[in-house]
Design an enzyme around this catalytic site. Sequence first.
Site, PDB file in Angstrom:
ATOM      1  N   HIS A 307       0.761  -1.219   0.002  1.00 11.97           N
ATOM      2  CA  HIS A 307       0.038   0.166  -0.057  1.00 11.97           C
ATOM      3  C   HIS A 307       0.847   1.155   0.147  1.00 11.97           C
ATOM      4  O   HIS A 307       1.822   1.235   0.545  1.00 11.97           O
ATOM      5  CB  HIS A 307      -0.833  -0.045   1.133  1.00 11.97           C
ATOM      6  N   ASP A 365      -8.170  -5.260   0.021  1.00 12.66           N
ATOM      7  CA  ASP A 365      -8.309  -6.244  -1.140  1.00 12.66           C
ATOM      8  C   ASP A 365      -8.017  -7.598  -0.851  1.00 12.66           C
ATOM      9  O   ASP A 365      -8.336  -8.537  -1.474  1.00 12.66           O
ATOM     10  CB  ASP A 365      -7.766  -5.935  -2.449  1.00 12.66           C
TER      11      ASP A 365
HETATM   12  C1  SDX Z   1      -6.152   0.030  -2.999  1.00 12.36           C
HETATM   13  O1  SDX Z   1      -4.558   4.397  -2.044  1.00 12.36           O
HETATM   14  C2  SDX Z   1      -5.381   3.816  -1.516  1.00 12.36           C
HETATM   15  O2  SDX Z   1      -5.897   4.230  -0.538  1.00 12.36           O
HETATM   16  C3  SDX Z   1      -5.927   2.722  -2.319  1.00 12.36           C
HETATM   17  C4  SDX Z   1      -7.185   1.885  -1.359  1.00 12.36           C
HETATM   18  C5  SDX Z   1      -8.429   2.532  -1.116  1.00 12.36           C
HETATM   19  O3  SDX Z   1      -9.012   2.369  -0.365  1.00 12.36           O
HETATM   20  O4  SDX Z   1      -8.553   3.336  -2.118  1.00 12.36           O
HETATM   21  O5  SDX Z   1      -6.567   1.275  -0.232  1.00 12.36           O
HETATM   22  C6  SDX Z   1      -7.456   0.676  -2.227  1.00 12.36           C
HETATM   23  O6  SDX Z   1      -5.985   0.318  -3.920  1.00 12.36           O
HETATM   24  C7  SDX Z   1      -5.554  -1.046  -2.193  1.00 12.36           C
HETATM   25  C8  SDX Z   1      -4.136  -1.593  -2.992  1.00 12.36           C
HETATM   26  C9  SDX Z   1      -4.641  -2.736  -3.940  1.00 12.36           C
HETATM   27  N1  SDX Z   1      -3.646  -3.181  -4.986  1.00 12.36           N
HETATM   28  C10 SDX Z   1      -3.121  -4.272  -4.718  1.00 12.36           C
HETATM   29  O7  SDX Z   1      -3.375  -5.113  -3.921  1.00 12.36           O
HETATM   30  C11 SDX Z   1      -2.134  -4.456  -5.923  1.00 12.36           C
HETATM   31  C12 SDX Z   1      -0.619  -5.128  -5.392  1.00 12.36           C
HETATM   32  N2  SDX Z   1      -0.030  -3.824  -4.753  1.00 12.36           N
HETATM   33  C13 SDX Z   1       0.921  -2.905  -5.446  1.00 12.36           C
HETATM   34  O8  SDX Z   1       0.598  -2.865  -6.800  1.00 12.36           O
HETATM   35  C14 SDX Z   1       1.363  -1.836  -4.529  1.00 12.36           C
HETATM   36  O9  SDX Z   1       1.777  -2.356  -3.204  1.00 12.36           O
HETATM   37  C15 SDX Z   1       0.597  -0.571  -4.484  1.00 12.36           C
HETATM   38  C16 SDX Z   1      -0.086  -0.297  -5.885  1.00 12.36           C
HETATM   39  C17 SDX Z   1      -0.744  -1.087  -3.817  1.00 12.36           C
HETATM   40  C18 SDX Z   1       1.346   0.611  -4.015  1.00 12.36           C
HETATM   41  O10 SDX Z   1       2.136   0.599  -4.820  1.00 12.36           O
HETATM   42  P1  SDX Z   1       3.272   2.023  -4.510  1.00 12.36           P
HETATM   43  O11 SDX Z   1       3.030   2.632  -3.404  1.00 12.36           O
HETATM   44  O12 SDX Z   1       3.705   2.797  -5.855  1.00 12.36           O
HETATM   45  O13 SDX Z   1       4.527   1.176  -4.182  1.00 12.36           O
HETATM   46  P2  SDX Z   1       5.624   0.697  -5.131  1.00 12.36           P
HETATM   47  O14 SDX Z   1       4.798  -0.067  -5.996  1.00 12.36           O
HETATM   48  O15 SDX Z   1       6.599   1.595  -5.618  1.00 12.36           O
HETATM   49  O16 SDX Z   1       6.204  -0.599  -4.436  1.00 12.36           O
HETATM   50  C19 SDX Z   1       7.274  -0.486  -3.454  1.00 12.36           C
HETATM   51  C20 SDX Z   1       8.345  -1.546  -3.586  1.00 12.36           C
HETATM   52  C21 SDX Z   1       8.594  -1.983  -5.140  1.00 12.36           C
HETATM   53  O17 SDX Z   1       9.773  -2.588  -4.844  1.00 12.36           O
HETATM   54  P3  SDX Z   1      11.306  -1.723  -5.650  1.00 12.36           P
HETATM   55  O18 SDX Z   1      10.748  -0.955  -6.711  1.00 12.36           O
HETATM   56  O19 SDX Z   1      11.175  -0.627  -4.243  1.00 12.36           O
HETATM   57  O20 SDX Z   1      12.298  -2.777  -5.336  1.00 12.36           O
HETATM   58  O21 SDX Z   1       7.444  -2.751  -3.062  1.00 12.36           O
HETATM   59  C22 SDX Z   1       7.178  -3.755  -4.281  1.00 12.36           C
HETATM   60  C23 SDX Z   1       7.546  -2.797  -5.297  1.00 12.36           C
HETATM   61  O22 SDX Z   1       8.134  -3.824  -6.503  1.00 12.36           O
HETATM   62  N3  SDX Z   1       6.044  -4.091  -4.086  1.00 12.36           N
HETATM   63  C24 SDX Z   1       5.386  -5.456  -4.424  1.00 12.36           C
HETATM   64  C25 SDX Z   1       4.199  -5.323  -4.057  1.00 12.36           C
HETATM   65  N4  SDX Z   1       3.666  -4.181  -3.694  1.00 12.36           N
HETATM   66  C26 SDX Z   1       4.907  -3.383  -3.676  1.00 12.36           C
HETATM   67  N5  SDX Z   1       6.253  -6.341  -4.473  1.00 12.36           N
HETATM   68  C27 SDX Z   1       5.393  -7.820  -4.391  1.00 12.36           C
HETATM   69  N6  SDX Z   1       4.135  -7.687  -4.494  1.00 12.36           N
HETATM   70  C28 SDX Z   1       3.529  -6.443  -4.109  1.00 12.36           C
HETATM   71  N7  SDX Z   1       2.223  -6.581  -3.978  1.00 12.36           N
END
Ligand code: SDX
Length: 430
Positions: A307, A365
Amino acid sequence: MATQKKATLTLDGKTVDFPVESGSIGPDVVDIRSLYGKTGAFTFDPGFLSTGSCKSAITYIDGDKGELLYRGYPIEQLAEHCDFLEVCQLLLTGELPNEEERKQFAGIIQNHTMVHEQLIRFYSGFRRDAHPMAVMVGVVGALSAFYHDAMDISDQQHRDISAYRLIAKMPTIVAMAYKYGIGQPFMYPRNDLDYTSNFMHMMFATPCETYKPNPVLTRALDRILILHADHEQNASTSTVRLAGSSGANPFACISAGIACLWGPAHGGANEACLKMLQEIGDVSRVGEYIKRAKDKNDTFKLMGFGHRVYKNFDPRAKLMRETCRDVLNELGLNDDPLFKLALALEKIALEDDYFIEKKLYPNVDFYSGIVQHALGIPTQLFTGIFALARTVGWIAQWNEMISDPEQKIGRPRQLYVGAPRRDVAPKGKA
Ligand code: SDX
């Protein structure tokens, strides 16, 4: 008199001060509205990791503590003591209703649950296998073609009636999308049922027999709606605010929010998470998927994990896990393989250094797909239910933006990295 906090920036030998503002709780903000005028430079913050877009009094998240407040009330307490319509009133007005106000609001909403009969024809224009979110983007946007009587957004009464119409009609629109997809007749709303029971009726009743909503399952779904109602300036809420900042009507703005919520990185994650669990299939394969999630060269992400704000447990995930247990218990599905797989995946991930170091926890989720699947809601409709619940949050935020005297049309700038000025060569002389 407290001295004004300030931040100082030095750029190209010039030093400029910017006021720092504190909220009631949470991080301060550096007001950089004069930055371009004073320095000729923009800030640069793709994805808005460090950017506050507005002042808001609606929802507050402490990502480190894993705390979520709606108008100051902890989500855990609202999920336990309130129903979804009471939380709607809280988000819209700033206060929880007394018994009289609760009844009055429920009565108003009840009077707006039907959709215009001509709107029903929109559904027949879609293929039966259309994704419900495609239907919702179209049908909700089309509501603006039916309610010309209340679309002066400068008029609070018009904003109120549009809010009531959207909150009241979303369950009808979502249920109709479901019925259309399975080829069953649409069920009209019933005024003898409460908001969430009425939705369950429109989803699962048929004209052939009386449908009696199960109170345990209905309470579980009502709680799911509460957990999804609002969440600060997330991507879809920011979309609604940006669309609204141009003066677009509320139906068009909510339709834009639905479109943004559909993405798998946002509201579409619940659908993607259930599909991921079904693909993993067995605890023995969890290690393989954890490995893929950690692999930089693999685009796979563990759906339902991570998140932008929460760097601790998403409090909604804990409440959703409890709700999941309640529903599976009520349905005698305690051995549900998907739930057991999710619990195992959560445990393994939370003990893995990669997830610990990157502070990746289950989000709202992760369990919501399992509980909705158990409630008989089809996977493709999960995000539609999310949109149904988030409609009140989008409207509350849209209202707050329009009432904000400092509100301006949203128009970000950029760092241009394209071709410098050049001339078109006359034909034949390139
Ligand atoms: C919702 O914003 C909100 O409030 C949203 C929400 C709401 O109520 O409105 O809470 C609802 O959208 C919840 C999130 C649902 N999405 C998912 O579950 C999809 C999987 N999660 C990721 O796509 C990600 O964690 C996000 C999109 C939720 C957050 O992305 P960010 O904040 O841009 O973080 P990032 O992608 O830069 O991740 C930081 C690091 C990265 O690694 P590095 O590049 O630093 O090496 O963490 C890794 C990412 O690759 N990472 C994950 C991961 N999520 C982040 N690696 C593996 N699996 C994951 N799920």
